[in-house]
Design an enzyme around this catalytic site. Structure first.
Site, PDB file in Angstrom:
ATOM      1  N   MET A  26      -4.548 -58.000  -2.765  1.00 41.64           N
ATOM      2  CA  MET A  26      -5.043 -59.323  -2.432  1.00 41.64           C
ATOM      3  C   MET A  26      -6.556 -59.357  -2.609  1.00 41.64           C
ATOM      4  O   MET A  26      -7.130 -58.462  -3.183  1.00 41.64           O
ATOM      5  CB  MET A  26      -4.588 -59.698  -1.045  1.00 41.64           C
ATOM      6  N   HIS A  41      -7.323 -46.718  -8.164  1.00 39.79           N
ATOM      7  CA  HIS A  41      -6.139 -47.565  -7.975  1.00 39.79           C
ATOM      8  C   HIS A  41      -4.858 -46.809  -8.330  1.00 39.79           C
ATOM      9  O   HIS A  41      -3.886 -46.787  -7.574  1.00 39.79           O
ATOM     10  CB  HIS A  41      -6.285 -48.823  -8.837  1.00 39.79           C
ATOM     11  N   GLY A  55      -5.568 -53.256  -2.983  1.00 37.29           N
ATOM     12  CA  GLY A  55      -5.952 -53.975  -4.184  1.00 37.29           C
ATOM     13  C   GLY A  55      -5.053 -55.135  -4.533  1.00 37.29           C
ATOM     14  O   GLY A  55      -5.199 -55.747  -5.580  1.00 37.29           O
ATOM     15  N   ARG A  85      37.313 -36.697  -1.238  1.00 33.56           N
ATOM     16  CA  ARG A  85      38.158 -37.609  -2.016  1.00 33.56           C
ATOM     17  C   ARG A  85      39.106 -36.786  -2.854  1.00 33.56           C
ATOM     18  O   ARG A  85      38.739 -35.747  -3.386  1.00 33.56           O
ATOM     19  CB  ARG A  85      37.295 -38.485  -2.916  1.00 33.56           C
ATOM     20  N   CYS A 114      31.091 -42.853   6.155  1.00 32.67           N
ATOM     21  CA  CYS A 114      31.150 -42.006   4.966  1.00 32.67           C
ATOM     22  C   CYS A 114      30.729 -42.761   3.709  1.00 32.67           C
ATOM     23  O   CYS A 114      30.857 -42.250   2.608  1.00 32.67           O
ATOM     24  CB  CYS A 114      32.550 -41.419   4.793  1.00 32.67           C
ATOM     25  N   ARG A 139      -8.329 -46.813   8.242  1.00 29.91           N
ATOM     26  CA  ARG A 139      -6.909 -46.963   8.574  1.00 29.91           C
ATOM     27  C   ARG A 139      -6.283 -45.581   8.499  1.00 29.91           C
ATOM     28  O   ARG A 139      -6.845 -44.672   7.877  1.00 29.91           O
ATOM     29  CB  ARG A 139      -6.215 -47.914   7.606  1.00 29.91           C
ATOM     30  N   ARG A 186     -12.575 -61.260   3.554  1.00 30.31           N
ATOM     31  CA  ARG A 186     -11.704 -60.159   3.128  1.00 30.31           C
ATOM     32  C   ARG A 186     -10.274 -60.372   3.611  1.00 30.31           C
ATOM     33  O   ARG A 186     -10.040 -60.700   4.761  1.00 30.31           O
ATOM     34  CB  ARG A 186     -12.198 -58.829   3.715  1.00 30.31           C
ATOM     35  N   LYS A 211      -6.663 -54.309   8.652  1.00 30.63           N
ATOM     36  CA  LYS A 211      -8.111 -54.184   8.474  1.00 30.63           C
ATOM     37  C   LYS A 211      -8.845 -54.760   9.678  1.00 30.63           C
ATOM     38  O   LYS A 211      -9.739 -54.117  10.238  1.00 30.63           O
ATOM     39  CB  LYS A 211      -8.517 -54.919   7.187  1.00 30.63           C
ATOM     40  N   THR A 247      31.575 -47.744   4.189  1.00 29.06           N
ATOM     41  CA  THR A 247      30.683 -48.906   4.094  1.00 29.06           C
ATOM     42  C   THR A 247      30.449 -49.373   2.665  1.00 29.06           C
ATOM     43  O   THR A 247      29.920 -50.464   2.471  1.00 29.06           O
ATOM     44  CB  THR A 247      29.344 -48.621   4.788  1.00 29.06           C
ATOM     45  N   ASN A 248      30.825 -48.573   1.662  1.00 31.49           N
ATOM     46  CA  ASN A 248      30.725 -49.113   0.300  1.00 31.49           C
ATOM     47  C   ASN A 248      31.717 -50.254   0.135  1.00 31.49           C
ATOM     48  O   ASN A 248      31.367 -51.367  -0.235  1.00 31.49           O
ATOM     49  CB  ASN A 248      31.012 -48.040  -0.747  1.00 31.49           C
ATOM     50  N   SER A 277      36.521 -43.809  10.197  1.00 27.44           N
ATOM     51  CA  SER A 277      35.360 -43.506   9.376  1.00 27.44           C
ATOM     52  C   SER A 277      35.020 -44.786   8.627  1.00 27.44           C
ATOM     53  O   SER A 277      35.859 -45.339   7.921  1.00 27.44           O
ATOM     54  CB  SER A 277      35.680 -42.371   8.404  1.00 27.44           C
ATOM     55  N   TYR A 325      28.981 -39.192  13.917  1.00 31.45           N
ATOM     56  CA  TYR A 325      28.387 -38.487  12.784  1.00 31.45           C
ATOM     57  C   TYR A 325      28.151 -39.435  11.612  1.00 31.45           C
ATOM     58  O   TYR A 325      28.729 -40.521  11.542  1.00 31.45           O
ATOM     59  CB  TYR A 325      29.265 -37.305  12.340  1.00 31.45           C
TER      60      TYR A 325
END
Ligand code: ADP
Ligand code: MG
Ligand code: MG
Length: 903
Positions: free
Chosen positions: A105, A460, A103, A583, A855, A342, A94, A25, A790-791, A787, A875
């Site tokens: 704050m 809102h 809304g 899989r 993957c 904004r 403000r 703001k 990441t789980n 590969s 990839y």
């Protein structure tokens, strides 16, 4: 000497790029000031001052002096002092953080009024009855906002007093109240403050201001602000800036008023006059629904000069920000003032349309258009919609405003608490309210959609729902919503009570009784290839142009996680450039479970051989189908990963069955029970699975490798172009991989000799154990590709068993800020990400042409895709439906110039 820190900036000193310091703001007020637009003068206290205050509980040294200086300058410029008795300077205090939190704050208007200056204000305003009314109205607003925000009193205390006053007067409009009424209300309000806050309302203007500044600082940590930040993933430690802005008055009479506007329709992106205006009103009145607003276009008739000026300013802002802007303005006796602007929130569809419209207007290039949309928005556009053709069978209850698109079906609930309660039980709910306020946030988060009977597209409910990408129909005025009784009445007398199912259409504004069937979104039809871009609507064309540019720019390839030919085919239509994870365990379920049981129960080599021989042709068929669907593209097949007991009956059930049958128990069941007991593990996630299984159950991996090689040969003979990649799961040491690899190479050779067809197959591994990442340099000796799974890598790095931790304590961890978002959703860059970096770097050092991919589910998560780009992976692989999202984000990552030196 402590070094000088500048904590206060005049609006003339800031600019739009200082959002971190001045908040959105403040930065934009400064930008508008410097553009020469009519902004009431003022200054901004920095977020740095706020952070200091939140950390130490006191304002930083020097702040007070700097505020004194700036305030004196402001008073000099305005020719009056703050709260001066005969002609008071009034200000608003403000909040305004780096990221807009609508809304969430607090703001206090009319600071500087007291028992003396209220008379001065009335006199300067004209001294007539209307001016008296205005002054006392402003004063009571100050006490009300101050009481609520600064002194922490219940807002209802003041609202109820106002309602009582109106009732006694026999009116329901604030416009019918006169100066005496407001004077009386001021006395009542002061009494409320004294009684409930245990202190008098402070008459000293400077004390008012200082307390309000601290209250704004404190509002950063209000419950709803914390909740909103978590929802929107806004960091918790930014703090808010505070803007002190000289007041202008929209409540000076019918030639005054206040309004909000968008430079384009935030729901569709179309250019036009969008906004609401309310005469003789101040501040929040326009969005609070105290009276009905008029559409902005009506301002032309009310005050043509201000209207024209506003349109000109809106054009200036659009051209300057090169984007949709939203605006707050006030007209004081025919003079227009800009109070805020904004770059505005918009729906997902509007984001795509606006981006390409701006390209066509020559304001931005196509590359920049790609950066103006997000994968999250694209994902939203892929949600199903209501089936227009079949919605006719459902009862249309009413039509409200189409505030935030989407199709939501659920049980009507009438309070935020109820919404959260039912949602926690897994029920779909629609939150129905007359209007929402920030206290409804938890319920809005929990609900599938939001329906209100009051308020426009800037209410809102509408603003917050759009921000969350949640379906919302607002201002359905024909509905009589009785929140206390837990029901609403539609025209014609249909009563919908809590628990009744309704369907709301945020794209058309329609509200239906019962469940309306849904259909594909046109964007999905487009990705499916069922709808050509040229035949599509503006949105489809915009998506097509943006995707084409993203595809051209991206460095990452995008593959799919797909286990069957149907998924593979769909993934391909969606743009997949191969399969990153196929899989094989699903292929052992159903009727084939029996065959796995035989394998487990086999006692001799011959029995084991027979069990595997029975499985092999089935596997071969599975793979051939997938190679066919992905002809010409790489297919990474992961050899069987989960522990074998996952394919066997449950231990307890089987024990009971055998025990109950006693003497007569089936011998097969007995043997099975023994095996289940033998294979039972305390910690299956860390037990006999992955490569360990391959090394222990002899012949299992070989059977799979043979099936892959034979399927590939078969496809090649049929004229196809199969590209198999064999992936070994859960490797922690290069020795494990070497053993499997040697065996596999032998099989590939044998199949080549038997069939006379040479189909090269790469052999690589998943990196899903920290040890694998840390010894990647060695593992790369035996792997042609990595590969990142990441789980599991997240589970093993954190020591989290996902199924156990997510429900048990992740809520608490998020609350505590241990992480801002679950590491299973967005890749944890610092920990898991670091392992990936090490593995990528050391792996490539051993084998420069090592192919690298990911993957885990992270492959379809926008932030994680950016990480993969940065690290220089080749990839990402994700579920078929996320592929467009990954393509787009990969393009955005490349355009953001997140450099990679290892690629
Ligand atoms: P929010 O961030 O919740 O929009 P604002 O700080 O913008 O809060 O202020 C709340 C309302 O008060 C807005 O309608 C705004 O336009 C109005 N307002 C703020 N400052 C002034 C001022 N100096 N004069 C007149 N109206 C103001
Ligand atoms: Mg505002
Ligand atoms: Mg795994």
């Amino acid at each position: 000497m402590p070094k000088y820190v500048k904590y206060v900036y005049d609006f003339t000193e800031g600019n739009k790029d200082l959002k971190e310091l001045l908040g959105g703001k403040g930065a934009n007020l400064a930008e508008m000031t410097n553009l020469g637009l009519p902004v009431p003068p003022g200054f901004t206290i920095t977020t740095e001052a706020c952070r200091h205050y939140l950390e130490h509980g006191t304002v930083p040294e020097g702040l007070r002096t700097q505020v004194d200086e700036r305030l004196a300058a402001l008073e000099g410029r305005m020719g009056k002092r703050l709260g001066q008795a005969d002609d008071p300077l009034l200000v608003s205090v403000r909040s305004g953080a780096r990221f807009s939190m609508p809304g969430m704050m607090e703001t206090v208007l009319n600071i500087g009024l007291n028992d003396a200056s209220v008379h001065g204000l009335a006199a300067v305003a004209g001294g007539d009855a209307a001016s008296e009314r205005f002054a006392w109205d402003s004063y009571r607003r100050l006490i009300q906002m101050f009481g609520k925000t600064v002194l922490g009193l219940e807002g209802d205390l003041f609202e109820d007093a106002l309602d009582t006053l109106k009732r006694d007067k026999g009116t329901d409009s604030d416009l019918a109240l006169d100066a005496d009424d407001f004077r009386a209300l001021v006395a009542t309000y002061k009494g409320i403050v004294r009684e409930h806050a245990g202190r008098d309302f402070p008459e000293d203007p400077r004390e008012q201001m200082d307390l309000a500044v601290k209250a704004v600082f404190d509002s950063w940590n209000a419950d709803r602000a914390i909740l909103y930040r978590r929802q929107e993933r806004i960091p918790a430690d930014l703090g808010t800036a505070v803007n002190v802005c000289s007041m202008v008055f929209g409540n000076l009479g019918m030639d005054s008023g206040t309004g909000v506007a968008f430079t384009r329709d935030p729901a569709s992106g179309r250019q036009g006059i969008y906004g609401d205006y309310l005469q003789n009103a101040q501040g929040e009145d326009v969005v609070a629904g105290i009276r009905n607003t008029v559409p902005l276009a009506d301002l032309e008739k009310i005050d043509k000069r201000s209207y024209d000026e506003l349109l000109a300013i809106m054009e200036t802002l659009e051209n300057h920000y090169r984007d949709l802007c939203d605006i707050e303005f006030t007209i004081e006796r025919g003079k227009l003032w800009m109070l805020q602007t904004r770059v505005g929130k918009r729906t997902a569809a509007a984001a795509f349309c606006i981006a390409t419209q701006l390209v066509d207007q020559g304001l931005i290039g196509l590359d920049e258009a790609v950066t103006r949309v997000t994968g999250g928005q694209l994902a939203q556009l892929m949600f199903p919609r209501f089936d227009d053709a079949r919605s006719g069978d459902s009862t249309l209850l009413t039509k409200g405003m189409n505030a935030s698109p989407g199709a939501a079906v659920g049980k009507a609930v009438f309070s935020s608490e109820r919404a959260t309660e039912l949602a926690e039980k897994g029920e779909d709910v629609i939150l129905v309210r007359r209007e929402t306020n920030p206290d409804d946030l938890a319920g809005m988060v929990a609900a599938r959609g939001v329906l209100t009977s009051r308020g426009g597209k800037t209410s809102h409910a509408a603003v917050v729902a759009r921000g969350m990408g949640k379906t919302c129909v607002c201002g359905a005025e024909e509905l009589d919503v009785d929140v206390r009784a837990g029901r609403f009445t539609a025209p014609g007398g249909v009563v919908v009570a809590e628990g009744d199912v309704i369907s709301i259409d945020g794209t058309s504004g329609a509200v239906y009784l019962g469940e309306v069937p849904v259909v594909n979104s046109p964007v999905v039809d487009y990705f499916e290839g069922d709808l050509a871009a040229a035949e599509g609507d503006e949105l489809v064309k915009a998506v097509d142009r943006i995707m084409a540019c993203a595809d051209e720019k991206r460095a990452l390839r995008v593959r799919a996680n797909a286990d069957n030919p149907e998924d593979a085919a769909r993934a391909r239509r969606f743009g997949a450039q191969g399969i990153g994870l196929c899989r094989t365990e699903h292929m052992f379920l159903g009727d084939r479970r029996r065959l796995v049981e035989n394998l487990v129960l086999a006692e001799t080599d011959a029995e084991r051989r027979a069990a595997l021989d029975a499985l092999e042709p089935l596997q071969r068929r599975d793979f051939a189908g997938i190679f066919e669907a992905m002809d010409g593209l790489p297919v990474t097949i992961r050899l069987i990963d989960p522990p074998l007991h996952e394919f066997l009956p449950d231990l307890t059930e089987l024990s009971v069955k055998v025990a109950v049958a006693g003497e007569n128990a089936d011998p097969q069941d007995r043997r099975l029970l023994e095996a289940v007991r033998r294979l039972h593990e305390q910690n299956p996630m860390l037990g006999l699975r992955g490569v360990r299984l391959g090394l222990v159950i002899s012949g299992l991996f070989s059977m799979q490798v043979r099936a892959i090689a034979e399927a590939a040969a078969e496809r090649r003979l049929a004229g196809g172009d199969p590209r198999p990649e064999i992936m070994i799961p859960l490797v922690g040491a290069v020795q494990e991989l070497e053993a499997v690899r040697e065996d596999a190479l032998g099989i590939l050779e044998r199949v080549k000799a038997d069939t006379g067809v040479d189909v090269p197959a790469m052999i690589g591994t998943m990196i899903e154990l920290p040890r694998a990442a840390l010894t990647a340099g060695q593992i790369a000796e035996a792997a042609e590709f990595f590969s990142f799974g990441t789980n599991d890598l997240t589970q093993t790095t954190w020591g989290f068993s996902r199924d156990d931790v997510e429900a048990a304590f992740f809520g608490r961890y998020l609350e505590l800020g241990v992480f801002g978002v679950s590491p299973f959703e967005t890749l944890d860059r610092d920990g898991v990400g670091r392992l990936i970096r090490i593995a990528a770097e050391e792996g490539r050092r051993t084998r420069p042409d090592l192919k690298l991919g990911i993957c885990g589910e992270h492959g379809g998560d926008p932030d994680s895709v950016h990480f993969c780009h940065e690290v220089g992976l080749d990839y990402v692989s994700c579920s078929p439906f996320r592929i467009p999202v990954a393509r787009l984000e990969a393009g955005r990552a490349a355009l953001a110039g997140e450099g990679s030196d290892s690629r």
